[in-house]
Motif scaffolding. Structure first.
Motif, short mmCIF file in Angstrom:
data_model
loop_
_atom_site.label_atom_id
_atom_site.label_comp_id
_atom_site.label_asym_id
_atom_site.label_seq_id
_atom_site.Cartn_x
_atom_site.Cartn_y
_atom_site.Cartn_z
N LYS A 168 -3.63 22.64 4.06
CA LYS A 168 -3.35 21.24 4.40
C LYS A 168 -2.90 20.50 3.14
CE LYS A 168 -6.50 20.98 8.34
NZ LYS A 168 -5.52 20.75 9.41
N VAL A 169 -1.77 19.83 3.27
CA VAL A 169 -1.16 19.11 2.15
C VAL A 169 -1.02 17.65 2.52
CG1 VAL A 169 0.89 18.89 0.68
CG2 VAL A 169 0.13 21.16 1.44
N GLU A 170 -1.35 16.76 1.58
CA GLU A 170 -1.12 15.34 1.83
C GLU A 170 -0.37 14.75 0.65
OE1 GLU A 170 -3.73 12.38 1.15
OE2 GLU A 170 -4.91 13.43 -0.35
N THR A 171 0.60 13.91 0.95
CA THR A 171 1.34 13.19 -0.08
C THR A 171 1.15 11.70 0.16
OG1 THR A 171 3.39 13.08 1.19
CG2 THR A 171 3.05 15.03 -0.19
N ARG A 172 1.00 10.95 -0.93
CA ARG A 172 0.99 9.49 -0.84
C ARG A 172 2.36 9.00 -1.31
NH1 ARG A 172 -3.87 7.44 1.62
NH2 ARG A 172 -5.39 9.10 1.30
N MET A 231 -0.44 3.11 -8.27
CA MET A 231 0.29 2.17 -7.43
C MET A 231 1.77 2.45 -7.27
SD MET A 231 -1.40 -1.42 -8.72
CE MET A 231 -3.17 -1.69 -8.64
N PHE A 232 2.37 3.11 -8.27
CA PHE A 232 3.83 3.25 -8.26
C PHE A 232 4.33 4.68 -8.31
CE2 PHE A 232 3.20 -1.14 -9.48
CZ PHE A 232 4.20 -1.80 -8.80
N ARG A 233 3.43 5.65 -8.31
CA ARG A 233 3.86 7.04 -8.32
C ARG A 233 3.36 7.75 -7.07
NH1 ARG A 233 8.02 7.68 -10.73
NH2 ARG A 233 7.65 9.94 -10.77
N PRO A 234 4.21 8.57 -6.45
CA PRO A 234 3.77 9.34 -5.29
C PRO A 234 2.85 10.48 -5.72
CG PRO A 234 6.01 9.97 -5.88
CD PRO A 234 5.63 8.83 -6.79
N THR A 235 2.09 11.01 -4.78
CA THR A 235 1.17 12.10 -5.10
C THR A 235 1.48 13.33 -4.26
OG1 THR A 235 -0.49 11.62 -3.39
CG2 THR A 235 -0.65 10.39 -5.45
N VAL A 278 0.05 13.46 9.67
CA VAL A 278 -0.06 12.04 9.32
C VAL A 278 1.31 11.54 8.87
CG1 VAL A 278 -1.16 10.33 7.83
CG2 VAL A 278 -2.47 12.30 8.62
N GLN A 279 1.73 10.40 9.42
CA GLN A 279 3.02 9.82 9.06
C GLN A 279 2.89 8.30 9.03
OE1 GLN A 279 4.45 12.08 12.47
NE2 GLN A 279 6.25 12.67 11.30
N VAL A 280 2.62 7.75 7.85
CA VAL A 280 2.49 6.31 7.68
C VAL A 280 3.40 5.86 6.55
CG1 VAL A 280 0.92 4.38 7.23
CG2 VAL A 280 0.08 6.40 8.45
N PRO A 281 4.40 5.04 6.82
CA PRO A 281 5.32 4.60 5.76
C PRO A 281 4.63 3.70 4.74
CG PRO A 281 6.23 4.20 7.96
CD PRO A 281 4.78 4.53 8.14
N PRO A 282 5.12 3.67 3.50
CA PRO A 282 4.61 2.70 2.52
C PRO A 282 5.03 1.29 2.91
CG PRO A 282 6.49 3.88 1.61
CD PRO A 282 6.19 4.52 2.92
N CYS A 283 4.34 0.31 2.36
CA CYS A 283 4.63 -1.10 2.68
C CYS A 283 4.56 -1.91 1.39
CB CYS A 283 3.63 -1.61 3.71
SG CYS A 283 3.77 -3.38 4.09
N LYS A 284 5.46 -2.87 1.23
CA LYS A 284 5.46 -3.66 -0.01
C LYS A 284 6.02 -5.05 0.26
CE LYS A 284 5.05 -3.76 -4.60
NZ LYS A 284 6.18 -3.31 -5.42
N THR A 285 5.27 -6.08 -0.12
CA THR A 285 5.75 -7.45 -0.09
C THR A 285 6.27 -7.80 -1.49
OG1 THR A 285 4.23 -8.13 1.66
CG2 THR A 285 5.07 -9.86 0.23
N ILE A 286 7.42 -8.46 -1.57
CA ILE A 286 8.06 -8.73 -2.86
C ILE A 286 7.17 -9.62 -3.73
CG2 ILE A 286 10.40 -8.42 -1.98
CD1 ILE A 286 10.65 -11.46 -1.81
N SER A 287 7.27 -9.40 -5.05
CA SER A 287 6.39 -10.11 -5.99
C SER A 287 6.75 -11.58 -6.15
CB SER A 287 6.44 -9.42 -7.36
OG SER A 287 7.77 -9.36 -7.85
N ASN A 313 0.84 -1.20 0.00
CA ASN A 313 0.00 0.00 0.00
C ASN A 313 0.88 1.25 0.00
OD1 ASN A 313 0.10 -1.08 3.08
ND2 ASN A 313 0.23 1.15 3.06
N ARG A 314 0.32 2.33 -0.50
CA ARG A 314 1.04 3.60 -0.44
C ARG A 314 1.03 4.13 1.00
NH1 ARG A 314 -0.68 7.11 -5.80
NH2 ARG A 314 -2.78 6.98 -4.90
N GLY A 315 2.10 4.82 1.35
CA GLY A 315 2.16 5.48 2.65
C GLY A 315 1.58 6.88 2.55
N ALA A 316 1.65 7.64 3.64
CA ALA A 316 1.09 8.99 3.64
C ALA A 316 1.90 9.89 4.56
CB ALA A 316 -0.37 8.97 4.09
N LEU A 317 2.12 11.11 4.08
CA LEU A 317 2.69 12.17 4.90
C LEU A 317 1.79 13.39 4.73
CD1 LEU A 317 4.86 13.51 6.65
CD2 LEU A 317 6.13 14.03 4.56
N GLY A 318 1.13 13.77 5.79
CA GLY A 318 0.23 14.92 5.74
C GLY A 318 0.74 16.01 6.66
N PHE A 319 0.69 17.26 6.18
CA PHE A 319 1.16 18.36 7.01
C PHE A 319 0.33 19.62 6.77
CE2 PHE A 319 3.71 18.18 3.16
CZ PHE A 319 3.83 19.50 2.73
#
Length: 447
Positions: free
Chosen positions: A321-325, A291-295, A358-367, A192-198
Motif C-alpha cells: 500500500k502506497v500513499e502520496t500527499r 506544507m509545500f512538498r509532496p510525499t 484514496v483520491q482527494v485533491p489538494p486545496c489552497k486559498t491565495i495568500s 491542505n495537502r491532497g492524497a492519492l493512495g493505491f
C-alpha cells in the motif's frame, strides 16, 4: 451588559452536560451505531439557534444542513462532522470511551477532539452570540456530515446537488477540524495537502510452496514489488519517478515564507512527542517540507511468513500500500495515468494489479485573500494570539468548497496538538474547548 466570558463561565455546567450527552450517543460511521440519535440531538440544538434544519440522505450516513437568517445578505458556511472512529480496544483506554470524563483539565472520550468537541464549540459559540446580541450579523449555514472518518465518500455528491440551490449564496467556507500548533497557539490554515493512495498486488501462484521444492522455479511476489519500487522511486535522490508527478508543485511566496518563519519550532519537543529523530534544524525547512512538498510513503507490505523462527516457503501473493500527499496544483488523474503507463508491462503480463483507494485533491486559498486579516483578528480576540499556516500537512476534503462551490475556504482547528484522535484516550483540553467557543463568537463579530 453581560460579557462573553462571564456568560460562558455561568453556563459551563450546561455546556459540559450537553458535551457529555453528545459523546454518549456514539455516532460511529463505520458501524452506524448511534448515528440517528446523534442527528436528533444536533437537530434540536441547531433549531434552538433559530435554524431551519434539513437531514439529507446519502448513500451512507446522512448530512445535516442548517440555515440561519442574519441581518445582511452575506452567507458564511461552517463545516464539521458528527461521526467518530471506532474506539478500538477498550482495554487500552483509561476511561470509558463513550462516557465524557473530565480530569486534569481535559475532556476524554471518543470524539472529544475529533470532531464532536470542535463541532459543539461552533454551535455553542453561536448560542452565546445570540443570547448576548439577539441575532446574527450575516446568514449562516452549517453543513455537518457523518462520514468524514470513512473518507467523506458522499460529501462531493451532496455538495454538487446543493451547489445551484441551497448553497449557491455561500461567500466563504470555514472548516473546524484538526489540531492547532504544537506550541499551543491557535492557527488559521489556508489549504491542505491532497492524497492519492493505491494498492499494488503481485501474485505468482495460487498457494504457498516449499522453497526447497520450487526455489528458482516459482517467482517471489515480494521481489516483484521490490523491483517495481525501483521503477517508482529513486531512493538515492529521494525522487518519485512517476511521469508528471511533480507537475503543479509550487514554491511558497514571500508572504508564505514569512508566515512559516513566524511559526514556533521546538525540535526537541517535537522529537519527544513523536519519537522521530533527524528532524530539520530550522523551522522554515520543517514547515516547507510539510506544507509545500509532496510525499511518497509505503504504508504497509503484507506477504509471506513473519512469525517467530523460519518457515521455508515461497509466498504466492504480496500486497503493498502506497500513499502520496499532494500539493499545489498536482493533478490526481494525470498522476494515475503516469502510474499506469509506468507499470503497463507488468499489468499487461498479469504480474500485478493496481487499485486506487484514496483520491482527494489538494486545496489552497491565495495568500492575498481579503478575509485573512479578519479571521486572524477573530482568533487573536478569543485566545490572545493567532498564527497563519499556509497549508495543512494533512488531508481534508476542502476541495469541495473551492472546486465545487468556487469559494475561498479556511480551516481553524480548535483541538490541541496532542488530542490523540483515532487513538485510545482521545481528548480535548478544557482550555481548547472553551477557546473554540470564543473563536466562534469572535468570527461573528469580525466577519
Amino acid at each position: 451588559m453581560v460579557s462573553r466570558d462571564s456568560f460562558i463561565k455561568d453556563n459551563k455546567p450546561e455546556f459540559e452536560n450537553l458535551f457529555k450527552k453528545l459523546i454518549g450517543l456514539k455516532g460511529v460511521s463505520a458501524t452506524g451505531e448511534g448515528i440517528n440519535e446523534t442527528i436528533v440531538l444536533l437537530q434540536e440544538k441547531l433549531k434552538d439557534l433559530g435554524a431551519h434544519v434539513e437531514v439529507i440522505q446519502t448513500a451512507g450516513s446522512p448530512t445535516i444542513l442548517a440555515e440561519i437568517e442574519g441581518q445582511s445578505d452575506r452567507t458564511v458556511l461552517f463545516y464539521g462532522h458528527y461521526d467518530v472512529m471506532t474506539p478500538g480496544i477498550e482495554a487500552d483506554w483509561d476511561t470509558d470511551p463513550f462516557t465524557l470524563t473530565k480530569k486534569n483539565h481535559r475532556f476524554y472520550g471518543r470524539g472529544a477532539g475529533d470532531n464532536k468537541g470542535q463541532l459543539l464549540a461552533q454551535i455553542l459559540g453561536l448560542y452565546v452570540y445570540k443570547q448576548l446580541n439577539g441575532g446574527f450579523p450575516f446568514n449562516i449555514k452549517f453543513l455537518i456530515e457523518g462520514e468524514e472518518e470513512q473518507g467523506s465518500k458522499n460529501l462531493p455528491f451532496t455538495v454538487k446537488k446543493l451547489a445551484d440551490n441551497k448553497l449557491k449564496d455561500v461567500d466563504l467556507a470555514i472548516v473546524v477540524d484538526g489540531s492547532f500548533n504544537q506550541s499551543g497557539q491557535h492557527v488559521l490554515r489556508l489549504g491542505n495537502r491532497g492524497a492519492l493512495g493505491f494498492q499494488i498486488t503481485a501474485k505468482t501462484g495460487t498457494q504457498y510452496n516449499h522453497s526447497g521444492n520450487l526455489g528458482n522455479i516459482m517467482k517471489n511476489p515480494v521481489v516483484i514489488l521490490m523491483e517495481l519500487l525501483q521503477k517508482i522511486y529513486d531512493f538515492e535522490s529521494d525522487k518519485v519517478l512517476i511521469p508528471g508527478f511533480y507537475d503543479g508543485v509550487e514554491d511558497p511566496s514571500k508572504t508564505e515564507i514569512n508566515w512559516m518563519k513566524q511559526l514556533p519550532y521546538d525540535k526537541k519537543s517535537i522529537s519527544e512527542q513523536t519519537g522521530v529523530k533527524g528532524l530539520p534544524d530550522t523551522g522554515l525547512e520543517y514547515y516547507q517540507k510539510l506544507m509545500f512538498r509532496p510525499t511518497f510513503n509505503i504504508s504497509g507490505i503484507n506477504a509471506g511468513y513473519t512469525a517467530k523462527g523460519m518457515k521455508s516457503i515461497i509466498p504466492h501473493e504480496a500486497i503493498m500500500k502506497v500513499e502520496t500527499r499532494l500539493v499545489g496544483k498536482q493533478n490526481i488523474q494525470e498522476i494515475q495515468i503516469g502510474i499506469n503507463n509506468l507499470l503497463q508491462n507488468e499489468i499487461d503480463n498479469g504480474d500485478i494489479k493496481v487499485k486506487y483507494l484514496v483520491q482527494v485533491p489538494p486545496c489552497k486559498t491565495i495568500s492575498s485573500d481579503t478575509h485573512i486579516e479578519s479571521l486572524v483578528e477573530s482568533i487573536k480576540a478569543a485566545t490572545g494570539s493567532g498564527l497563519i499556516e499556509p497549508t495543512m500537512p494533512g488531508t481534508v476534503p476542502n476541495y469541495v468548497w473551492s472546486d465545487i462551490l468556487k469559494v475561498p475556504v479556511f480551516t481553524i482547528p480548535y483541538a490541541n496538538f496532542d488530542q490523540r484522535n483515532h487513538a485510545p484516550n482521545e481528548n480535548i483540553t478544557e482550555k481548547a474547548f472553551y477557546d473554540g467557543i470564543k473563536i466562534s463568537y469572535e468570527l461573528l463579530k469580525h466577519l
